[in-house]
Design a protein around this motif. Structure first.
Motif, PDB file in Angstrom:
ATOM      1  N   ILE A  59      48.838  34.603  47.412  1.00  0.00           N
ATOM      2  CA  ILE A  59      49.602  34.205  48.619  1.00  0.00           C
ATOM      3  C   ILE A  59      50.574  33.784  48.535  1.00  0.00           C
ATOM      4  N   ASN A  60      51.756  33.857  48.587  1.00  0.00           N
ATOM      5  CA  ASN A  60      53.289  32.819  48.762  1.00  0.00           C
ATOM      6  C   ASN A  60      53.418  32.531  50.128  1.00  0.00           C
ATOM      7  N   ARG A  61      53.134  33.176  51.291  1.00  0.00           N
ATOM      8  CA  ARG A  61      53.398  32.885  52.531  1.00  0.00           C
ATOM      9  C   ARG A  61      52.128  32.627  53.560  1.00  0.00           C
ATOM     10  N   ALA A  62      52.648  32.295  54.908  1.00  0.00           N
ATOM     11  CA  ALA A  62      51.610  31.911  55.197  1.00  0.00           C
ATOM     12  C   ALA A  62      51.088  33.191  56.360  1.00  0.00           C
ATOM     13  N   ASP A  63      51.640  34.024  56.397  1.00  0.00           N
ATOM     14  CA  ASP A  63      51.482  35.022  57.006  1.00  0.00           C
ATOM     15  C   ASP A  63      50.421  35.913  56.174  1.00  0.00           C
TER      16      ASP A  63
END
Length: 198
Positions: A52-56
């Protein structure tokens, strides 16, 4: 056999190697020594593959409609693990050294880790008739597209860290599925062997 905690990577800065450097050095190698990957390398490898590379909650690779159908298994000397990108862990699945099942080539059991990727076709059954109609009969090529993105991320990460890697298709997928107790909805995509060179 316990789960292995990995170092979260989402908020870390990228390594100093540029993308063009990594592309320039990208290559396949079938030469491995049995030395285990460092915790840093293992953590970054798995994150590059499917983390995972984004807060969403979106990940390091694209996936049609954000469904992320792939399941990333790590075959290591102590056992087989399933990568959990949400918790940054390798979840213990089967104890023992089953690296010979991760590939038919002689070098596979010598390397510290082989990644074996399956796609769960049930992921494409969303309950939305319009969405499900798009995926019906197209699961194989959509899964292959996703797996290709994972494979290239792994190659570029390994290139940037001077780690050897080879992409492979010679896997007894039925034997692996039996070992891991995979349901019929799981379909083999690709395997990759990773490790330090001599």
């Amino acid at each position: 056999m316990k789960n292995l905690s990995l170092d979260p990577q989402q908020d870390r800065k990228a390594a100093p190697c540029t993308l063009l450097d990594a592309i320039h050095r990208r290559h396949t190698s079938r030469i491995f020594i049995p030395k285990a990957l460092s915790r840093r390398h293992l953590s970054q490898l798995m994150w590059a593959a499917y983390g995972i590379n984004r807060a969403d909650g979106h990940r390091t690779v694209p996936s049609a409609m954000g469904l992320y159908p792939l399941r990333i298994y790590a075959f290591m000397p102590e056992g087989v693990y399933l990568y959990n990108p949400v918790d940054s862990t390798l979840e213990a699945v089967v104890e023992g050294d089953h690296r010979t099942l991760a590939g038919m080539q002689d070098f596979v059991p010598e390397a510290p880790i082989s990644i074996v990727i399956y796609s769960d076709y049930d992921t494409f059954r969303t309950g939305n008739p319009d969405v499900d109609k798009v995926f019906e009969g197209n699961e194989a090529w959509v899964s292959a597209l996703d797996a290709g993105a994972v494979a290239e991320n792994v190659y570029l990460y390994c290139s940037s860290e001077d780690i050897n890697v080879v992409e492979r298709m010679m896997v007894d997928a039925a034997a692996v599925a039996q070992l891991l107790g995979l349901p019929p909805s799981y379909h083999f995509q690709v395997a990759m062997t990773v490790g330090y060179g001599a």
